[in-house]
Design a protein around this motif. Sequence first.
Motif, mmCIF file in Angstrom:
data_model
loop_
_atom_site.group_PDB
_atom_site.id
_atom_site.type_symbol
_atom_site.label_atom_id
_atom_site.label_comp_id
_atom_site.label_asym_id
_atom_site.label_seq_id
_atom_site.Cartn_x
_atom_site.Cartn_y
_atom_site.Cartn_z
ATOM 1 N N GLY A 1 46.135 -21.587 1.147
ATOM 2 C CA GLY A 1 46.282 -20.481 0.220
ATOM 3 C C GLY A 1 45.284 -19.378 0.470
ATOM 4 N N VAL A 2 45.054 -18.585 -0.556
ATOM 5 C CA VAL A 2 44.146 -17.435 -0.482
ATOM 6 C C VAL A 2 42.804 -17.821 -1.092
ATOM 7 N N VAL A 3 41.744 -17.522 -0.366
ATOM 8 C CA VAL A 3 40.409 -17.846 -0.866
ATOM 9 C C VAL A 3 40.183 -17.197 -2.229
ATOM 10 N N ASP A 4 39.566 -17.965 -3.126
ATOM 11 C CA ASP A 4 39.239 -17.558 -4.500
ATOM 12 C C ASP A 4 40.442 -17.600 -5.430
ATOM 13 N N ASP A 5 41.624 -18.026 -4.945
ATOM 14 C CA ASP A 5 42.768 -18.237 -5.841
ATOM 15 C C ASP A 5 42.448 -19.441 -6.722
ATOM 16 N N PRO A 6 42.386 -19.281 -8.035
ATOM 17 C CA PRO A 6 42.001 -20.397 -8.914
ATOM 18 C C PRO A 6 43.011 -21.536 -8.914
ATOM 19 N N ALA A 7 44.220 -21.284 -8.438
ATOM 20 C CA ALA A 7 45.228 -22.348 -8.392
ATOM 21 C C ALA A 7 45.024 -23.268 -7.194
ATOM 22 N N CYS A 8 44.166 -22.872 -6.256
ATOM 23 C CA CYS A 8 43.939 -23.660 -5.045
ATOM 24 C C CYS A 8 42.740 -24.594 -5.199
ATOM 25 N N VAL A 9 42.763 -25.639 -4.376
ATOM 26 C CA VAL A 9 41.575 -26.476 -4.205
ATOM 27 C C VAL A 9 40.768 -25.875 -3.056
ATOM 28 N N HIS A 10 39.487 -25.683 -3.258
ATOM 29 C CA HIS A 10 38.652 -25.068 -2.229
ATOM 30 C C HIS A 10 37.777 -26.117 -1.547
ATOM 31 N N VAL A 11 37.838 -26.122 -0.222
ATOM 32 C CA VAL A 11 37.151 -27.117 0.584
ATOM 33 C C VAL A 11 36.226 -26.391 1.562
ATOM 34 N N THR A 12 35.022 -26.879 1.726
ATOM 35 C CA THR A 12 34.093 -26.351 2.723
ATOM 36 C C THR A 12 34.050 -27.333 3.882
ATOM 37 N N ALA A 13 34.441 -26.866 5.079
ATOM 38 C CA ALA A 13 34.619 -27.778 6.214
ATOM 39 C C ALA A 13 34.077 -27.149 7.492
ATOM 40 N N PRO A 14 33.653 -27.987 8.457
ATOM 41 C CA PRO A 14 33.152 -27.479 9.751
ATOM 42 C C PRO A 14 34.300 -27.145 10.693
ATOM 43 N N MET A 15 34.582 -25.869 10.875
ATOM 44 C CA MET A 15 35.673 -25.431 11.733
ATOM 45 C C MET A 15 35.285 -25.442 13.208
ATOM 46 N N ALA A 16 34.010 -25.335 13.487
ATOM 47 C CA ALA A 16 33.490 -25.350 14.851
ATOM 48 C C ALA A 16 32.012 -25.691 14.758
ATOM 49 N N PRO A 17 31.367 -26.064 15.861
ATOM 50 C CA PRO A 17 29.935 -26.361 15.796
ATOM 51 C C PRO A 17 29.150 -25.190 15.214
ATOM 52 N N GLY A 18 28.448 -25.446 14.133
ATOM 53 C CA GLY A 18 27.647 -24.408 13.485
ATOM 54 C C GLY A 18 28.434 -23.457 12.608
ATOM 55 N N LEU A 19 29.746 -23.658 12.469
ATOM 56 C CA LEU A 19 30.587 -22.768 11.663
ATOM 57 C C LEU A 19 31.216 -23.570 10.525
ATOM 58 N N VAL A 20 30.667 -23.412 9.323
ATOM 59 C CA VAL A 20 31.150 -24.115 8.139
ATOM 60 C C VAL A 20 31.832 -23.090 7.234
ATOM 61 N N VAL A 21 33.110 -23.313 6.954
ATOM 62 C CA VAL A 21 33.948 -22.292 6.316
ATOM 63 C C VAL A 21 34.565 -22.831 5.026
ATOM 64 N N ARG A 22 34.706 -21.949 4.041
ATOM 65 C CA ARG A 22 35.370 -22.290 2.778
ATOM 66 C C ARG A 22 36.868 -22.016 2.928
ATOM 67 N N ILE A 23 37.685 -23.025 2.648
ATOM 68 C CA ILE A 23 39.128 -22.952 2.854
ATOM 69 C C ILE A 23 39.850 -23.205 1.536
ATOM 70 N N ALA A 24 40.903 -22.443 1.281
ATOM 71 C CA ALA A 24 41.728 -22.638 0.090
ATOM 72 C C ALA A 24 42.961 -23.450 0.451
ATOM 73 N N VAL A 25 43.182 -24.546 -0.262
ATOM 74 C CA VAL A 25 44.334 -25.413 -0.028
ATOM 75 C C VAL A 25 45.236 -25.348 -1.248
ATOM 76 N N ALA A 26 46.463 -24.840 -1.043
ATOM 77 C CA ALA A 26 47.400 -24.693 -2.161
ATOM 78 C C ALA A 26 48.029 -26.031 -2.535
ATOM 79 N N SER A 27 48.323 -26.871 -1.529
ATOM 80 C CA SER A 27 48.906 -28.191 -1.798
ATOM 81 C C SER A 27 48.692 -29.071 -0.587
ATOM 82 N N HIS A 28 48.741 -30.358 -0.791
ATOM 83 C CA HIS A 28 48.634 -31.295 0.322
ATOM 84 C C HIS A 28 49.339 -32.594 -0.034
ATOM 85 N N ALA A 29 49.865 -33.264 0.991
ATOM 86 C CA ALA A 29 50.582 -34.525 0.778
ATOM 87 C C ALA A 29 50.622 -35.293 2.089
ATOM 88 N N ARG A 30 50.655 -36.595 1.995
ATOM 89 C CA ARG A 30 50.795 -37.439 3.181
ATOM 90 C C ARG A 30 52.274 -37.531 3.568
#
Length: 310
Positions: free
Chosen positions: A214-243
């Motif tokens: 989703g869009v960062v800062d969208d209150p409907a999303c779950v926000h996750v901070t994850a390492p996208m690359a060595p030394g690069l930790v990014v905040r990501i918006a997830v609108a939905s997820h399922a196995r």
Amino acid sequence: EKANTVVRILRALDALGVERARIAPDLSQLGQRAIDKVAPELTAIDVACLELPWLLGNRSDTERSAALMREENFACILVLGGDGTSRAVASHCGEVPLIPISTGTNNAFPRMLEGTLAGMAAACVTRALSGDDALERAPLLRLLADGKEVSHALVDIAVVDTRDSGALAVWEGGSLRELFLAQARPDSIGLSAIGGCLEPLEPGAMEGLHLQLGVVDDPACVHVTAPMAPGLVVRIAVASHARFDKCVPVRASGGVFAFDGEREIAIDPERNWEVEFDPLGPRVVNVQRALSLGIARGFFRDGFQPHFAK
């Protein structure tokens, strides 16, 4: 450092009686430099670079080397690189088992492994074990267009909101629209780390993870901070997820598919795109199990006699 890792692998193979080893050639002559460095120490092993008719300096060199090792019935392939290199080898190695060693940028599939231990495990597979001893199947993600496979990934397939394609790494979380994961571990780096920091997939889960971004800062999303690359930790918006454990339709109608972090195929909105989870991907050596079985069978003791030769 890669050359030193190769040197340590060769020392272990030689010490444990492996008779033949071949190294994929490259334009920097990494393999030949390692051979030149260690050759005076080797006592029995026949080691050389594979003979390829030409080198292009790209992924095709890796793919052709893996195919040649498969054709020559090698017992094991050790892969030095990241997710993309492992994918190139896995797509052409057939049933030859892999030991993927992390020396790349995104390393969700290969693991950090000291070269000496990797060489010892490869020697166990070659001389002490048989069949599927110490081997596991890694899962795959298959991209289907109108029901037919067009490509696959070992770790992740992403939909990126751009028309650029080619071997371009995906760094910016804001460009992601959709993400399919075969692996999601909290100790990995790259796109799969988004799932790893949200809902990890345990080893042998027999299912993948599908995320809608989703869009960062969208209150409907779950926000996750994850390492996208060595030394690069990014905040990501997830609108939905399922196995998922079979086929999942791709919802995005535009952009580019990225496989294991590299952009390759532009989305044709006229085609029906799906991602299929396949638990029976390439065979991978469980290094700890291989070493344990080698110990149990007396491989590291004087007088060991293999029951077969490879």
